[in-house]
Motif scaffolding. Structure first.
Motif, PDB file in Angstrom:
ATOM      1  N   ASP A  19       4.167   1.503  -0.514  1.00 60.48           N
ATOM      2  CA  ASP A  19       5.416   1.517  -1.265  1.00 60.48           C
ATOM      3  C   ASP A  19       5.274   1.157  -2.740  1.00 60.48           C
ATOM      4  O   ASP A  19       6.240   1.146  -3.467  1.00 60.48           O
ATOM      5  CB  ASP A  19       6.415   0.559  -0.601  1.00 60.48           C
ATOM      6  CG  ASP A  19       7.849   0.967  -0.873  1.00 60.48           C
ATOM      7  OD1 ASP A  19       8.098   2.176  -0.846  1.00 60.48           O
ATOM      8  OD2 ASP A  19       8.674   0.093  -1.135  1.00 60.48           O
ATOM      9  N   PHE A  20       4.073   0.810  -3.192  1.00 54.93           N
ATOM     10  CA  PHE A  20       3.930   0.485  -4.602  1.00 54.93           C
ATOM     11  C   PHE A  20       2.552   0.938  -5.063  1.00 54.93           C
ATOM     12  O   PHE A  20       2.422   1.873  -5.832  1.00 54.93           O
ATOM     13  CB  PHE A  20       4.144  -1.012  -4.828  1.00 54.93           C
ATOM     14  CG  PHE A  20       4.402  -1.363  -6.261  1.00 54.93           C
ATOM     15  CD1 PHE A  20       5.641  -1.127  -6.822  1.00 54.93           C
ATOM     16  CD2 PHE A  20       3.398  -1.912  -7.046  1.00 54.93           C
ATOM     17  CE1 PHE A  20       5.877  -1.438  -8.159  1.00 54.93           C
ATOM     18  CE2 PHE A  20       3.644  -2.229  -8.377  1.00 54.93           C
ATOM     19  CZ  PHE A  20       4.874  -1.994  -8.934  1.00 54.93           C
ATOM     20  N   GLY A  21       1.536   0.281  -4.534  1.00 52.28           N
ATOM     21  CA  GLY A  21       0.184   0.806  -4.653  1.00 52.28           C
ATOM     22  C   GLY A  21      -0.501   0.627  -5.999  1.00 52.28           C
ATOM     23  O   GLY A  21      -1.589   1.152  -6.194  1.00 52.28           O
ATOM     24  N   VAL A  22       0.099  -0.128  -6.961  1.00 49.66           N
ATOM     25  CA  VAL A  22      -0.594  -0.353  -8.226  1.00 49.66           C
ATOM     26  C   VAL A  22      -1.735  -1.339  -7.998  1.00 49.66           C
ATOM     27  O   VAL A  22      -1.524  -2.426  -7.473  1.00 49.66           O
ATOM     28  CB  VAL A  22       0.364  -0.915  -9.289  1.00 49.66           C
ATOM     29  CG1 VAL A  22      -0.403  -1.294 -10.545  1.00 49.66           C
ATOM     30  CG2 VAL A  22       1.437   0.087  -9.611  1.00 49.66           C
ATOM     31  N   PHE A  25       0.822  -1.213   0.000  1.00 44.44           N
ATOM     32  CA  PHE A  25       0.000   0.000   0.000  1.00 44.44           C
ATOM     33  C   PHE A  25       0.852   1.257   0.000  1.00 44.44           C
ATOM     34  O   PHE A  25       0.649   2.160  -0.808  1.00 44.44           O
ATOM     35  CB  PHE A  25      -0.926  -0.015   1.220  1.00 44.44           C
ATOM     36  CG  PHE A  25      -1.721   1.247   1.390  1.00 44.44           C
ATOM     37  CD1 PHE A  25      -2.757   1.561   0.513  1.00 44.44           C
ATOM     38  CD2 PHE A  25      -1.456   2.118   2.437  1.00 44.44           C
ATOM     39  CE1 PHE A  25      -3.504   2.718   0.672  1.00 44.44           C
ATOM     40  CE2 PHE A  25      -2.191   3.279   2.598  1.00 44.44           C
ATOM     41  CZ  PHE A  25      -3.214   3.586   1.716  1.00 44.44           C
TER      42      PHE A  25
END
Lengths: 466, 466
Positions: free
Chosen positions: A191-194, A189
């Motif tokens: 640190d990337f979130g795609v 959530f």
């Protein structure tokens, strides 16, 4: 079968000392010369983990028994008492291995100036040789993912061990992997979130090329993390099967990862498949060591810890590597076992505490175990279904004198295999189901890398055709 | 003392529901409005952790007893049997709290474009309001440190629980915290790597301003991580003392951290002290809940898990926050206890299995417990030393008819306190030693923030005078 001796024989000691020495020297060489690929370090650590697990199970088994970690092997005539929960040893050795591995795949960032208190006022990135796929090192932005994987795995080890110890009830058990998936989801959530998924070509005119699942994507990831550990845990009951299925799945994932080491470099998916290899190879190391003790005739049991931990590794690498659909292609026997079991789990059919196959002491062969309908009658709509399944040899069914259903076989893949193929020895059953897992998995990978191109624009083996 | 009821009373249920509801609403508000300080989220999570621990200890204590986690309270006349190892519950609740906390102090990085497989082709940093100290959020480079702290703490929880379960031998116990410190050391190595220390002003002409300790710095950090958990574990034996000393040390560290929230902003050490607060506040929450059950008369025991875990938290915040020297100023009673115990640990004086004070059943007071010299004679050089210590009231000593040393008091701070202050009730002994911890700690902080300026150029409370 004699009980496991608590010390290694001289030959074993020499073999494992030699193996460890070889692995350590490769490891030391990899650490000092930055031109060596991190994959070599991962391989050496896996060999070390193999030897350490092999020895530690021997040394610790008596301690486990003394503290109550023991269980009876119900598929043997004399029902010997065996050390239980050896998966905890595997988990600890594995965790040490992947923590010690960290300096190999990650660059060393050196903080050259700090105003104190951990501040990074000037950061130098130490640039090692970084050309070619095998010398590739991860950027530090991958570090958080790697660490979150470790945290999730440690959580499942803690909770799985708690389960083995306290015998948590089924309805609570389901939440253990969910709890353990929180760390990877939280890190994903922030640190990337795609959260978009690629839409299959036939549906693209209606839904567009990408579809943003939003919060549902997290629900999906949590479901993957909940399903894998439980599904490994459910396909259990005979010697060796928990470990052998895990080894086969891990080998198939390693095979799939290796494809990406042969594609034109650089490739967008190289990182996530190296990531997956780094997590899978040490698990293969400790699992093979465990398998030598757990294969028929078993001299140790693995415990829920092993099944949860193993499933969680598969969930973690597939979630963080973005290939969870591929993983499901390798889990077809587990998926089938889960669906086939559903009528018993949801109470349509009586569910005894143990559903493992039954030993016929006279023949020495395993037979399907039966659930007794005793004071219960199947639902009127269920009766013809049961008879139909019995005629299709998907179920064993006995009727009482009144023609009513008296007993049906327990709905597990292992019992079904015995219904279809007839009674057989325990070792053979384990071997055949393991072979089934391998064959179906290879077919799954074939589908993944050939037929998938019909419904998805690109295979991530090739470069994206943009 | 009646045994602990396994359910909460109606009043307790209502109180904890109200507390949790209040904390949850603050938490939800902090999550949705990015203008709220993460510290508020940390406080709410700590309150939630307090209520959860308070309730879970009640619910789980009977399960722990049923599975053999129980021990006799030797300082009571009737030696009641109490649930043991409740620190494991604290550790699990705490770990969940600090994992769930992650999205609050860290920015959300959103990957806007990815070529698949977890690649970050375009990263947008979502810039929340980021002004003022209390709204400060951590950069992602801090994430690895935070995660490595979690991994080290989980490792100590796993191994500490293993110790409680398997009763690991003393000489092996020492290595548990060392093993658990590997994750933070590895991450420190690849992600920060500063190994220089500031030299005190009087020595600067000879050694320069900074001195690079190199690999020795890692040895130093490992020693801090080994000492803290063991030292908490050693100052134990009477009701409440393990938890009360931990609460006092945590409160003093929080006080020290708070100083840095009052200095001119921005300050180079703000980050590391916020970091420390975020890890300490939830630990205070769960520890206070445990203390309500463990304070005299104890209704649960805490187990080695609690002591290890507690010490590891102090080690982790001080290492990652670069204030390990300050920590030692707060651990003076523990350091003294360790040095005072050394003659028994290293075998100069006989060391029985338990060294806790002895209850005089007639008076109801605790007295120093004695170690019997039985078939051993003290080393001739040791005899005058023992007599001198006895004269200084630093030891209780009894002689046999022949004038030879027959018994000496066990060398622990608790026994020494009883030698110096005379027999007293258990509750009073715990209270006095806790007060001693608080007074010495406050004095230590005073030294740290006033006198330290005499030998170091700068206090990290003020701005560096460069």
């Amino acid at each position: 079968m004699a009980p496991l001796p608590p010390t290694l024989t001289r030959t074993e000691t020499l073999t494992h000392l030699a193996l460890s020495a070889a692995a350590l020297s490769v490891l030391a060489n990899t650490l000092t010369s930055p031109g060596e690929p991190p994959l070599l370090a991962s391989l050496s650590l896996s060999v070390l983990a193999f030897s350490l697990t092999y020895s530690m199970i021997r040394w610790l088994a008596p301690t486990f028994v003394r503290h109550g970690f023991k269980g009876r092997d119900l598929c043997k005539a004399n029902q010997p008492e065996l050390p239980e929960c050896m998966g905890a040893v595997c988990a600890v050795v594995y965790l040490i291995a992947i923590i010690v591995f960290i300096p190999f795949p990650f660059y060393k960032d050196i903080v050259a100036a700090t105003s104190g208190g951990g501040n990074r006022d000037v950061v130098l990135e130490v640039q090692y040789v970084n050309e070619g796929r095998f010398l590739h090192r991860f950027p530090h932005s991958k570090l958080a993912s790697y660490l979150s994987a470790i945290i999730s795995l440690q959580t499942i080890a803690l909770l799985g061990f708690g389960d083995d110890l306290f015998d948590i009830r089924w309805r609570h058990k389901w939440w253990i992997p969910a709890l353990a998936s929180i760390p990877i989801l939280v890190i994903y959530f922030i640190d990337f979130g795609v959260t978009s998924v690629v839409i299959p070509i036939p549906l693209q005119p209606y839904l567009g090329e990408l579809f943003d699942l939003g919060a549902l994507y997290y629900v999906y990831m949590a479901c993957v993390a909940m399903f894998c550990p439980q599904s490994i845990n459910m396909l259990a009951g005979i010697n060796g099967i928990e470990v052998s299925q895990s080894v086969v799945i891990a080998l198939l994932l390693v095979l799939n990862d290796s494809f990406y080491l042969l594609t034109p470099y650089p490739h967008p998916a190289t990182d996530s498949h190296l990531f997956s290899l780094y997590l899978l190879l040490p698990w293969l190391g400790v699992s093979v060591a465990l398998l030598t003790y757990n294969w028929f005739p078993a001299r140790v049991f693995v415990g829920d810890t092993y099944c949860y931990f193993s499933g969680m590794i598969f969930a973690v690498v597939s979630i963080l590597g973005h290939f969870s659909k591929t993983l499901f292609l390798l889990l077809v026997p587990q998926l089938f076992n889960f669906l086939y079991s559903a009528p018993q789990i949801f109470g349509l059919i009586p569910c005894p505490r143990h559903r493992l196959p039954r030993l016929n002491a006279r023949t020495g062969l395993l037979e399907p175990s039966m659930t007794v309908w005793a004071d219960r009658r199947p639902h009127p709509l269920l009766v013809p279904v049961l008879h139909l399944l019995a005629r299709l040899r998907l179920l064993k069914l006995t009727t009482g004198k009144d023609g009513e259903v008296a007993e049906t076989s327990n709905l597990t893949l292992l019992n079904l295999w015995l219904v279809m193929r007839g009674p057989m020895r325990e070792r053979r059953l384990a071997a055949e189901v393991t072979a089934l897992q391998a064959v179906l998995g290879l077919a799954g990978l074939f589908v993944r890398h050939s037929l998938a191109l019909l419904i998805f624009k690109e295979d991530n083996l090739g470069m994206p055709h943009l």
